[in-house]
Design an enzyme around this catalytic site. Sequence first.
Site, PDB file in Angstrom:
ATOM      1  N   ASP A  50      30.634  37.383  42.182  1.00  0.00           N
ATOM      2  CA  ASP A  50      31.664  37.875  41.267  1.00  0.00           C
ATOM      3  C   ASP A  50      32.899  36.997  41.421  1.00  0.00           C
ATOM      4  O   ASP A  50      33.520  36.971  42.481  1.00  0.00           O
ATOM      5  CB  ASP A  50      32.030  39.322  41.614  1.00  0.00           C
ATOM      6  CG  ASP A  50      33.111  39.848  40.687  1.00  0.00           C
ATOM      7  OD1 ASP A  50      32.776  40.165  39.529  1.00  0.00           O
ATOM      8  OD2 ASP A  50      34.294  39.897  41.088  1.00  0.00           O
ATOM      9  N   TYR A  55      41.053  33.794  40.507  1.00  0.00           N
ATOM     10  CA  TYR A  55      40.873  33.730  41.961  1.00  0.00           C
ATOM     11  C   TYR A  55      41.033  32.321  42.546  1.00  0.00           C
ATOM     12  O   TYR A  55      41.121  32.167  43.769  1.00  0.00           O
ATOM     13  CB  TYR A  55      39.488  34.268  42.374  1.00  0.00           C
ATOM     14  CG  TYR A  55      39.189  35.683  41.953  1.00  0.00           C
ATOM     15  CD1 TYR A  55      40.195  36.551  41.549  1.00  0.00           C
ATOM     16  CD2 TYR A  55      37.880  36.172  41.965  1.00  0.00           C
ATOM     17  CE1 TYR A  55      39.905  37.849  41.156  1.00  0.00           C
ATOM     18  CE2 TYR A  55      37.592  37.462  41.580  1.00  0.00           C
ATOM     19  CZ  TYR A  55      38.606  38.298  41.161  1.00  0.00           C
ATOM     20  OH  TYR A  55      38.315  39.575  40.773  1.00  0.00           O
ATOM     21  N   LYS A  84      35.656  35.988  34.763  1.00  0.00           N
ATOM     22  CA  LYS A  84      36.540  36.873  33.994  1.00  0.00           C
ATOM     23  C   LYS A  84      37.655  36.074  33.323  1.00  0.00           C
ATOM     24  O   LYS A  84      38.059  35.025  33.825  1.00  0.00           O
ATOM     25  CB  LYS A  84      37.196  37.917  34.916  1.00  0.00           C
ATOM     26  CG  LYS A  84      36.227  38.594  35.866  1.00  0.00           C
ATOM     27  CD  LYS A  84      36.871  39.703  36.674  1.00  0.00           C
ATOM     28  CE  LYS A  84      35.941  40.175  37.769  1.00  0.00           C
ATOM     29  NZ  LYS A  84      36.017  39.392  39.011  1.00  0.00           N
ATOM     30  N   HIS A 115      39.339  40.594  32.123  1.00  0.00           N
ATOM     31  CA  HIS A 115      39.812  40.992  33.459  1.00  0.00           C
ATOM     32  C   HIS A 115      40.708  42.239  33.417  1.00  0.00           C
ATOM     33  O   HIS A 115      40.573  43.124  34.273  1.00  0.00           O
ATOM     34  CB  HIS A 115      40.558  39.809  34.092  1.00  0.00           C
ATOM     35  CG  HIS A 115      40.518  39.773  35.576  1.00  0.00           C
ATOM     36  ND1 HIS A 115      40.483  38.615  36.301  1.00  0.00           N
ATOM     37  CD2 HIS A 115      40.516  40.765  36.496  1.00  0.00           C
ATOM     38  CE1 HIS A 115      40.459  38.891  37.594  1.00  0.00           C
ATOM     39  NE2 HIS A 115      40.474  40.192  37.738  1.00  0.00           N
TER      40      HIS A 115
HETATM   41  N1  LIG Z   1      38.409  43.152  38.493  1.00  0.00           N
HETATM   42  C1  LIG Z   1      39.472  43.244  39.241  1.00  0.00           C
HETATM   43  O1  LIG Z   1      40.602  43.460  38.760  1.00  0.00           O
HETATM   44  C2  LIG Z   1      39.332  43.093  40.731  1.00  0.00           C
HETATM   45  C3  LIG Z   1      40.399  43.467  41.577  1.00  0.00           C
HETATM   46  C4  LIG Z   1      40.208  43.339  42.959  1.00  0.00           C
HETATM   47  C5  LIG Z   1      38.995  42.851  43.463  1.00  0.00           C
HETATM   48  N2  LIG Z   1      37.986  42.476  42.617  1.00  0.00           N
HETATM   49  C6  LIG Z   1      36.675  41.978  43.140  1.00  0.00           C
HETATM   50  O2  LIG Z   1      36.242  42.801  44.215  1.00  0.00           O
HETATM   51  C7  LIG Z   1      36.046  42.013  45.389  1.00  0.00           C
HETATM   52  C8  LIG Z   1      36.296  42.805  46.648  1.00  0.00           C
HETATM   53  O3  LIG Z   1      37.519  43.485  46.652  1.00  0.00           O
HETATM   54  P1  LIG Z   1      38.652  43.189  47.723  1.00  0.00           P
HETATM   55  O4  LIG Z   1      38.658  41.753  47.949  1.00  0.00           O
HETATM   56  O5  LIG Z   1      39.914  43.805  47.218  1.00  0.00           O
HETATM   57  O6  LIG Z   1      38.293  44.021  48.993  1.00  0.00           O
HETATM   58  P2  LIG Z   1      37.111  44.769  49.848  1.00  0.00           P
HETATM   59  O7  LIG Z   1      35.822  44.094  49.664  1.00  0.00           O
HETATM   60  O8  LIG Z   1      37.243  46.223  49.597  1.00  0.00           O
HETATM   61  O9  LIG Z   1      37.669  44.531  51.313  1.00  0.00           O
HETATM   62  C9  LIG Z   1      37.812  43.263  51.845  1.00  0.00           C
HETATM   63  C10 LIG Z   1      38.315  43.435  53.275  1.00  0.00           C
HETATM   64  O10 LIG Z   1      37.311  44.112  54.042  1.00  0.00           O
HETATM   65  C11 LIG Z   1      37.095  43.400  55.250  1.00  0.00           C
HETATM   66  N3  LIG Z   1      35.688  43.602  55.640  1.00  0.00           N
HETATM   67  C12 LIG Z   1      34.597  43.233  54.943  1.00  0.00           C
HETATM   68  N4  LIG Z   1      33.485  43.622  55.596  1.00  0.00           N
HETATM   69  C13 LIG Z   1      33.885  44.254  56.720  1.00  0.00           C
HETATM   70  C14 LIG Z   1      33.213  44.872  57.799  1.00  0.00           C
HETATM   71  N5  LIG Z   1      31.888  44.926  57.823  1.00  0.00           N
HETATM   72  N6  LIG Z   1      33.955  45.414  58.788  1.00  0.00           N
HETATM   73  C15 LIG Z   1      35.312  45.356  58.763  1.00  0.00           C
HETATM   74  N7  LIG Z   1      36.017  44.773  57.759  1.00  0.00           N
HETATM   75  C16 LIG Z   1      35.304  44.237  56.749  1.00  0.00           C
HETATM   76  C17 LIG Z   1      37.402  41.955  54.927  1.00  0.00           C
HETATM   77  O11 LIG Z   1      37.809  41.284  56.094  1.00  0.00           O
HETATM   78  P3  LIG Z   1      37.041  39.942  56.585  1.00  0.00           P
HETATM   79  O12 LIG Z   1      37.282  38.914  55.522  1.00  0.00           O
HETATM   80  O13 LIG Z   1      37.719  39.648  57.877  1.00  0.00           O
HETATM   81  O14 LIG Z   1      35.596  40.312  56.744  1.00  0.00           O
HETATM   82  C18 LIG Z   1      38.581  42.117  53.954  1.00  0.00           C
HETATM   83  O15 LIG Z   1      39.810  42.259  54.661  1.00  0.00           O
HETATM   84  C19 LIG Z   1      36.986  40.817  45.178  1.00  0.00           C
HETATM   85  O16 LIG Z   1      36.671  39.719  46.000  1.00  0.00           O
HETATM   86  C20 LIG Z   1      36.760  40.554  43.696  1.00  0.00           C
HETATM   87  O17 LIG Z   1      35.542  39.842  43.513  1.00  0.00           O
HETATM   88  C21 LIG Z   1      38.138  42.614  41.276  1.00  0.00           C
END
Ligand SMILES: NC(=O)c1ccc[n+]([C@@H]2O[C@H](COP(=O)([O-])OP(=O)(O)OC[C@H]3O[C@@H](n4cnc5c(N)ncnc54)[C@H](OP(=O)(O)O)[C@@H]3O)[C@@H](O)[C@H]2O)c1
Length: 313
Positions: A50, A55, A84, A115
Amino acid sequence: MASASSVTVKLNTGAEIPLLGFGTVSEDNVENFKEALTAALVDAKYKHIDTAWWYNTEPYIGEILESLDKSGKIKKEDIFITTKVWPCFWNDPENSIEISLKNLKLDKVDLLLQHWPVCFQKVEDSNGRVGLPKDAAGNILYDKNGDYLVTYKKLLKLKDEGKAKAVGVSNFTIEMLERVIKETNVVPACNQVEMHPHLPQLDLYNYCTEKGIVLEAYSPFGSSGAPNLKIPLVKELASKYDVTPADIIVNYSIAKKIVILPRSSNAERVKKGYKLINLEKSEVDALDQFGVTHPQRFVNDPWGKGLGFEHWG
Ligand SMILES: NC(=O)c1ccc[n+]([C@@H]2O[C@H](COP(=O)([O-])OP(=O)(O)OC[C@H]3O[C@@H](n4cnc5c(N)ncnc54)[C@H](OP(=O)(O)O)[C@@H]3O)[C@@H](O)[C@H]2O)c1
């Protein structure tokens, strides 16, 4: 134990989308990002990435996909790619997709998402970059002539022109989905929103399920710091099934046929992937109920304020 990277769900186009996708927002350095992405594709066997113009990671994704394909470690065409269109391209998404395809080294993506349902002016900031235009006082510069419906219609045209196999949206409320469906007669293939045990958004879930719109859960762990992994019920289920709290959140989403997009730049963690388990229906319901009684949204971007999202702020 089977891996979560192997399960798929059908989009309304008939194509299969893998329920586990690798989130590619990157707060980290490029080398860490590339290492984690490689671990996701080679070790954890992710079949879905994704990404988004916003990004700034698409050039590295293109580079890694190409090099792993050349070395025979993966087949590029086996990987489901989503990108997106950011709101500054609301009126010219064709430029956005051209940039993304060039960076990704692809001629089409599997899924193209709008997006956000907002329209920004396309002006450069002091670093010469467009994206999040602001006036001197720091207020976001919206395009007063903009309409998110125009963008959706243009994305459908891009699909017809072969730039994307499916078109969907992100950060759309039920009202916004109803509007684009009514005006175009085309149901988006998916809606990517923040969704997890702290924010199950059951009305949106029921509406999308009824319309055949696949939901995609972003920030499933609660974004930076992964607060959702500390929810007591999540930890309790992790110990019952002898898996990690992250496995429980991934399986909660998979049980509901919601695509889940976790992010990690920790390659050692990514390599392990997520185990596939069978949560009981009562456990999935209990996780939903936790969110009903403890609602919390973790990503509150300023341009989302006032758009009608559940539990904003
Ligand atoms: N469409 C939109 O508007 C939108 C908005 C936000 C996000 N997104 C998408 O969603 C994806 C994910 O969302 P996000 O980046 O906000 O956050 P997330 O996946 O909810 O959380 C990421 C955090 O979790 C930690 N983490 C991951 N696995 C872990 C584990 N097993 N144990 C402990 N910590 C862990 C990571 O740290 P480490 O790196 O240290 O593992 C990072 O700090 C984005 O990359 C993007 O592709 C889309």
